[in-house]
Design a protein around this motif. Structure first.
Motif, PDB file in Angstrom:
ATOM      1  N   TRP A 309     -35.106  18.473   1.733  1.00 50.45           N
ATOM      2  CA  TRP A 309     -36.171  17.526   2.503  1.00 50.45           C
ATOM      3  C   TRP A 309     -35.370  16.736   3.685  1.00 50.45           C
ATOM      4  N   LYS A 310     -34.327  16.069   3.259  1.00 49.88           N
ATOM      5  CA  LYS A 310     -33.409  15.435   4.137  1.00 49.88           C
ATOM      6  C   LYS A 310     -33.408  16.110   5.647  1.00 49.88           C
ATOM      7  N   THR A 313     -36.669  16.567   7.431  1.00 55.63           N
ATOM      8  CA  THR A 313     -37.252  15.314   7.899  1.00 55.63           C
ATOM      9  C   THR A 313     -36.169  15.037   9.241  1.00 55.63           C
ATOM     10  N   TYR A 317     -38.093  14.819  13.108  1.00 56.19           N
ATOM     11  CA  TYR A 317     -37.943  13.427  13.854  1.00 56.19           C
ATOM     12  C   TYR A 317     -37.057  13.758  15.209  1.00 56.19           C
ATOM     13  N   LEU A 352     -39.360  11.313  -0.845  1.00 55.41           N
ATOM     14  CA  LEU A 352     -39.848  11.292   0.363  1.00 55.41           C
ATOM     15  C   LEU A 352     -39.924  10.066   1.184  1.00 55.41           C
ATOM     16  N   LEU A 356     -37.719   9.176   4.488  1.00 54.04           N
ATOM     17  CA  LEU A 356     -38.521   8.845   5.819  1.00 54.04           C
ATOM     18  C   LEU A 356     -38.142   7.325   6.367  1.00 54.04           C
TER      19      LEU A 356
END
Length: 732
Positions: A309-310, A313, A317, A352, A356
């Motif tokens: 997920w890192k 993300t 971005y 999460l 973020l």
């Protein structure tokens, strides 16, 4: 060579009188055709595409001349994308409203100048020393005032940021569209809620869940190459009412939306929205590491899952710096979530949120959870989330439906609103008419939104309304807000039924300022969307104000819920799901949520818990929500419950019939195209109201064993007819 058949050519010889008559007739015919085409084109201009941004010429000649005198020149610096948007909107709006192009100037050397900007991008604004007034307005607020600048009269729209100036510009154009007096203007406005989101339930294949206005707005097959003009118009429409975020896809999320392939497409939308102050939010599927990352788990505490997920993300971005964050539906209706792996909602959301946080993103975690864990599903969200209060990170926001069930025509407010002092909270409304006739019925939801926002939670004693909770005035929230499931589509007017636009408008304005009244917002919308004619306004406003109660009455009066078909259009009280909620039997009807039943009433703060536990104190509009009531129970009207229930269904029908009569009186006062469209839809609504009411009255009569009151018209058919009819009807 002639264009006519031989026999006609012999008669129509050039020069004879018959030929001359024919030429005249042909000319008149062609002229009529051209006028017809032009009239059709004019009608197409009134097809609803422009929503409330029509910018039609001010019809009051005296007011028009006054406006022209007060706005002779514009002074602004358009050196940023947002200021360029402002410049374009002003050119479009003022040329339409005033019927003339307005001169641009950087010099303030005469009266009648409109000055727009911030102290940083406008020397004129800076010279006014407005820092004290602007200081309390935040990043998005604005002021509009009459000022004297070097002895010259000017109208000033000032803010701390370009986005604030944009909101002020739309407010100013709204004032002109609604014929407001510009003398002695003094408007100071800033949003009460930080997050003001439009949620879209759009899918990869461009279908829209609970969407009734065509395909998804987002043309995935032509993105990123083709930028449809509708994307920009959608941004204009949204920003004009203060919406600052768009969740672009269904909460029942497809994992494809976070792939590189789709990120390219979403980036284009984000770039278009950015100058309008709108951030993109993406609904994610919690099992994405399994579906896309070849992992065998999506456990939020697993190091490989966190690493996956890192990276995802960071990749997103890098393409979309104005991503607002992720919207998550987890452990609900079959959607995966942290509970699959023995983790709770806080652990799932915080993983999460941690990723973020460096980008300023937030996790919007939906509190709409239910399964088979409880007999009464309205208890479930409260029972799951209240024990977790204080455990969520400060960039997590719980998104709570307005009621504890599921966007019913009427519900009491969710008890979670006011029960989470340590957890950021936002509300989720529904503009799309999932349970209120889809795109076929006229139901203005402004009053429904207002009813919820004005409800007192008693969270910090009397006066702790839902609106104040969401504005952070009751608890010290870092982030709070409002979202609405809006679901516009490719239909030319965006929403299929023209009046669904009014609910969209009301939501946006209330998300900015929850204290506004639904009646005021209805009038604003009418003036901008249809007419400034007083007679038309009064008729339409009265019609809109009664429409929501009519929708409740012919669908689910007195607190009944979920009396619908599987696709949520129509009434099917005989269905197994409906039976679970109305619980009709020989003794009575309604769901017992008092201490003797599921005790959902205990989830509300005192004194509401005591009120809802008492059948004689419970407001009648929620009676059958909280109580199983005897058919002979005496109501405030003097009728028995049976008599009151039947009357409510018939009142709903009669209200629609009155709406039809009122609408017919508008002919000639508004454009014919939309007049005929709504007239036809009201005919459908009346038929539906009769059928839905009759279905329920006849079905509940089998339990009550009582006659329909003598003064009311009897159903045209028997119960079996309505059962057969409802099972065959489907309206997409």
């Amino acid at each position: 060579m002639t264009m006519f058949p031989p026999k006609v050519s012999r008669v129509l010889k050039p020069g004879n009188s018959l030929f001359q008559l024919f030429r005249i007739a042909l000319f008149v015919g062609l002229l009529i055709c051209q006028l017809h085409v032009k009239s059709q084109n004019l009608c197409s201009e009134e097809d609803g595409y422009r929503m409330w941004l029509r910018y039609e010429r001010v019809g009051d000649q005296q007011l028009l001349e006054k406006y022209r005198k007060q706005i002779q020149k514009i002074s602004l610096n358009n050196d940023s994308p947002t200021m360029q948007v402002i410049s374009d909107e002003l050119s479009h709006g003022l040329s339409g409203l005033l019927g003339t192009d307005i001169e641009r100037t950087l010099e303030v050397n005469s009266d009648g100048i409109l000055i727009l900007g911030t102290p940083e991008n406008s020397s004129s604004i800076a010279s006014l020393n407005l820092q004290g007034q602007l200081g309390s307005l935040g990043d998005e607020g604005f002021l509009i005032e009459n000022k004297l600048l070097d002895g010259n009269e000017a109208i000033v729209i000032a803010a701390n940021s370009d986005i604030g100036v944009l909101y002020g510009t739309f407010h100013f154009l709204r004032m002109l569209q609604t014929h407001r007096d510009l003398d002695e203007i003094s408007v100071y406005s800033s949003p009460h809620c930080k997050l003001r989101l439009a949620n879209h339930w759009d899918n990869i294949d461009r279908s829209v869940e609970r969407g009734y206005a065509g395909l998804s707005l987002w043309e995935w097959s032509t993105l990123p190459n083709y930028k449809h003009p509708r994307y920009t118009d959608f941004a204009r429409i949204s920003a004009s009412i203060g919406i600052n975020g768009v969740a672009i896809n269904n909460v029942n999320a497809d994992t494809w939306f976070i792939t590189d392939h789709f990120q390219e497409k979403i980036t284009v939308l984000a770039d278009i929205f950015r100058p309008y102050g709108i951030k993109v939010y993406i609904s994610i599927n919690y099992s994405s590491p399994v579906s896309l990352g070849d992992l065998n788990t999506a456990d939020p505490l697993n190091s490989e899952v966190i690493a996956w997920w890192k990276k995802k993300t960071e990749d997103i971005y890098s393409r979309i710096p104005n991503l607002g964050g992720f919207l998550v539906k987890a452990d609900s209706e079959g959607q995966p979530g942290p509970k699959t792996y023995g983790r709770d909602h806080a652990e799932g959301a915080n993983m999460l949120a941690e990723l973020l946080k460096p980008f300023g993103g937030v996790v919007i975690w939906r509190a709409f959870v239910y399964g088979e864990r409880q007999a009464d599903r309205v208890r479930e969200a409260y029972d799951e989330f209240v024990p977790l209060d204080g455990r969520f990170m400060d960039n997590v926001v719980l998104q709570i439906k307005n009621g504890p069930l599921d966007f019913m025509p009427r519900e009491p407010f969710s008890p979670l609103l006011g029960a989470l002092p340590k957890t950021n909270t936002m509300i989720e409304f529904q503009v799309t008419q999932e349970y209120l006739g889809n795109g076929n019925h006229l139901v203005y939801k402004g009053g429904m939104f207002e009813e919820t926002l004005d409800a007192d939670t008693y969270a910090r004693g009397k006066g702790s309304t839902v609106g104040k909770v969401l504005a952070g005035e009751v608890f010290d929230y870092n982030t709070s807000g409002m979202a609405a499931v809006i679901n516009p589509g490719t239909d030319r007017n965006w929403t299929r039924h023209p009046f669904v636009q009014s609910s969209w408008y009301a939501f946006g304005r209330l998300a900015w300022d929850y204290k506004l009244s639904s009646e005021q917002l209805a009038e604003e919308w009418i003036r901008q969307t249809f007419s400034n004619d007083k007679e038309a306004i009064d008729i339409m406003k009265d019609l809109m104000q009664v429409s929501s109660e009519a929708g409740v009455n012919y669908r689910e009066p007195l607190g009944l819920t979920h009396i619908g078909t599987g696709f949520h259009y129509g009434s099917a009280p005989w269905s197994n799901r409906s039976k679970r909620f109305h619980q009709a039997d020989k003794e009575g009807i309604g769901y017992d949520r008092t201490k003797s039943g599921s005790n959902a009433a205990e989830q509300y703060h005192s004194p509401l818990s005591e009120v809802f536990n008492d059948i004689d104190r419970t407001p009648e509009m929620y009676l059958l929500w909280f109580h199983h009531v005897d058919w002979n129970h005496q109501m405030k009207s003097g009728r028995t419950l049976w008599g009151e229930l039947v009357h409510k269904y018939y009142e709903g029908v009669e209200s629609v019939r009155q709406m039809q009569a009122d609408w017919k009186s508008l002919e000639g006062l508004i454009d014919q195209h939309r007049f005929l469209h709504v007239k036809s839809l009201l005919e459908i609504q009346e038929k539906d109201a009769v059928r839905w009411g009759n279905s329920c009255v006849l079905y509940f009569q089998t339990f009550a064993g009582k006659p329909i009151p003598q003064e009311l018209e009897k159903p045209e058919h028997d119960l079996d007819y309505y059962k057969d009819l409802e099972s065959e009807i489907y309206v997409p």
